[in-house]
Design an enzyme around this catalytic site. Structure first.
Site, PDB file in Angstrom:
ATOM      1  N   ASP A   1       0.826  -1.203   0.000  1.00 41.94           N
ATOM      2  CA  ASP A   1       0.000   0.000   0.000  1.00 41.94           C
ATOM      3  C   ASP A   1       0.862   1.255   0.000  1.00 41.94           C
ATOM      4  O   ASP A   1       0.575   2.226  -0.710  1.00 41.94           O
ATOM      5  CB  ASP A   1      -0.907   0.017   1.227  1.00 41.94           C
ATOM      6  N   SER A   2       1.892   1.239   0.822  1.00 39.50           N
ATOM      7  CA  SER A   2       2.722   2.435   0.951  1.00 39.50           C
ATOM      8  C   SER A   2       3.484   2.735  -0.332  1.00 39.50           C
ATOM      9  O   SER A   2       3.579   3.896  -0.764  1.00 39.50           O
ATOM     10  CB  SER A   2       3.704   2.271   2.119  1.00 39.50           C
TER      11      SER A   2
END
Length: 403
Positions: free
Chosen positions: A169-170
């Protein structure tokens, strides 16, 4: 002087969880006005993840710093109309719903483009907006597996494991922020209207992971190599690992450069290894990695963590401790660059508590820029945005039942 390169840019964030909010956080960190739209009453589900006290998790406060929160029901006609009104006054719309969801709500690219022909639309999804897997749901855990990362994490004699943060996600959020800034830059320089497809940033979680897998795929094509898990090592690079010390701590030492290796072996009192022609280059050292790691561990076990690190630092050998959160909060390097910033936050106790949050990266102007605010309370800015930006009356806002 606070440097905010994105001052004057307005971002409408419709995302939740981590990926799109990470992109919004980065844009907000550098000056963009980020208006986060959350569902009424419950808000972003991240508010309840790792919630140990109070009503809003520190994970939400961290990922959604430097933003404003408003509540709208995107499934309602009134909510849709307000989103389109906000879009007409924004530079960017950022979202990470399953492909087709915005279209289902009447907020697809064509409707958004009609509201604002200059809008940059940044979309994050599991597999992208096109292709045979585009309609599948998926979280970062799956994307990390499909992107090739999970197969390489852990020890070779055990099943693959996951790193301790939502790295997929990051990384996708970072790419989304970068893509958004590129589109803003292109729009600024262009003298002609930019077609809608060229203002759409399409970020897939699995592709974001694949993009940081270095030569995984080229090595397969070129040499037929299928990389495997190697624990604390890095494939093809030696010696580089974690090594135990006499006081129960472990340290990381990276002595894989040719010149560094020579000094390294002198430090651990193994000149015989420095002189061994089979260890003169990285390929040879990788072949003999077990022998090297055993010799290094024998030396580290004879020293405390601080003793070993002091000796290694004196010889210019890249090394460092394995930090916990407690270590990070008192580290002089982090503190000198304003990388821990404190705010009073409700944690469910009788009084707000001073909580440290990670600073803004990258540094501009020698130290981390100041965080303006941590993640807001649910709907904290609904009235400010709808009344101040859209000119809605108090009665109109109450009729929405979003406060």
């Amino acid at each position: 002087m606070e440097i905010r390169p994105l001052d004057g840019v307005r971002v409408l964030e419709l995302g939740n969880y981590i990926a799109a909010p990470t992109a919004g956080r980065i844009l907000g960190d550098f000056g963009a006005e980020v208006i986060k739209v959350e569902r009424p009453k419950t808000g972003d589900e991240l508010r309840n993840w790792r919630l140990y006290g109070g009503d809003t998790s520190m994970l939400y406060r961290t990922v959604n710093r430097n933003k404003k929160s408003i509540t709208l029901d995107l499934r309602s006609e009134a909510g849709r109309a307000i989103v389109l009104d906000l879009v007409s006054r924004s530079d960017v719309l950022l979202e990470n719903f399953r492909p087709g969801m915005l279209e289902k709500w009447g907020l697809g690219p064509q409707e958004l483009n009609a509201a604002n022909p200059d809008l940059i639309l940044t979309r994050i999804s599991a597999y992208g907006q096109t292709g045979p897997m585009s309609q599948r749901p998926g979280f970062a855990a799956v994307a990390e597996a499909v992107g090739g990362l999970r197969e390489l994490v852990g020890d070779p004699d055990r099943p693959p494991v996951r790193v301790g943060v939502s790295i997929g996600d990051s990384i996708a959020g970072i790419y989304a922020a970068f893509g958004t800034v590129m589109a803003l830059f292109q729009r600024e320089r262009s003298n002609e209207p930019i077609p809608l497809p060229h203002r759409m940033i399409d970020v897939a979680l699995n592709e974001s992971i694949l993009s940081v897998m270095e030569s995984l795929v080229p090595d397969y094509y070129a040499y037929g190599i299928a990389r495997e898990r190697v624990g604390g090592r890095m494939e093809g690079i030696a010696p580089s690992n974690a090594y135990p010390c006499s006081d129960g701590f472990s340290i990381i030492i990276g002595g894989n450069g040719d010149a560094i290796f020579q000094r390294y072996m002198q430090v651990i009192e193994r000149p015989d290894l420095a002189a061994d022609p089979e260890l003169a280059d990285n390929a040879g050292r990788w072949k003999h990695r077990e022998r090297l790691d055993a010799a290094i561990a024998e030396w580290t076990r004879g020293h405390t963590r601080d003793e070993a690190l002091a000796i290694l630092e004196g010889a210019g050998i890249p090394s460092g401790p394995i930090y916990t959160a407690a270590d990070i909060t008192t580290d002089a390097q982090y503190l000198s660059r304003n990388m821990i910033q404190h705010f009073p936050v409700d944690v469910g106790e009788s009084e707000p508590k001073q909580v440290g949050f990670p600073g803004i990266v990258p540094v501009i102007g020698e130290t981390s820029l100041p965080i303006r605010n941590v993640g807001p309370d649910l709907g904290e800015h609904t009235h400010e945005v709808l009344a101040g930006l859209l000119g809605m009356s108090d009665e109109q806002i109450r009729d929405l039942e979003v406060d």
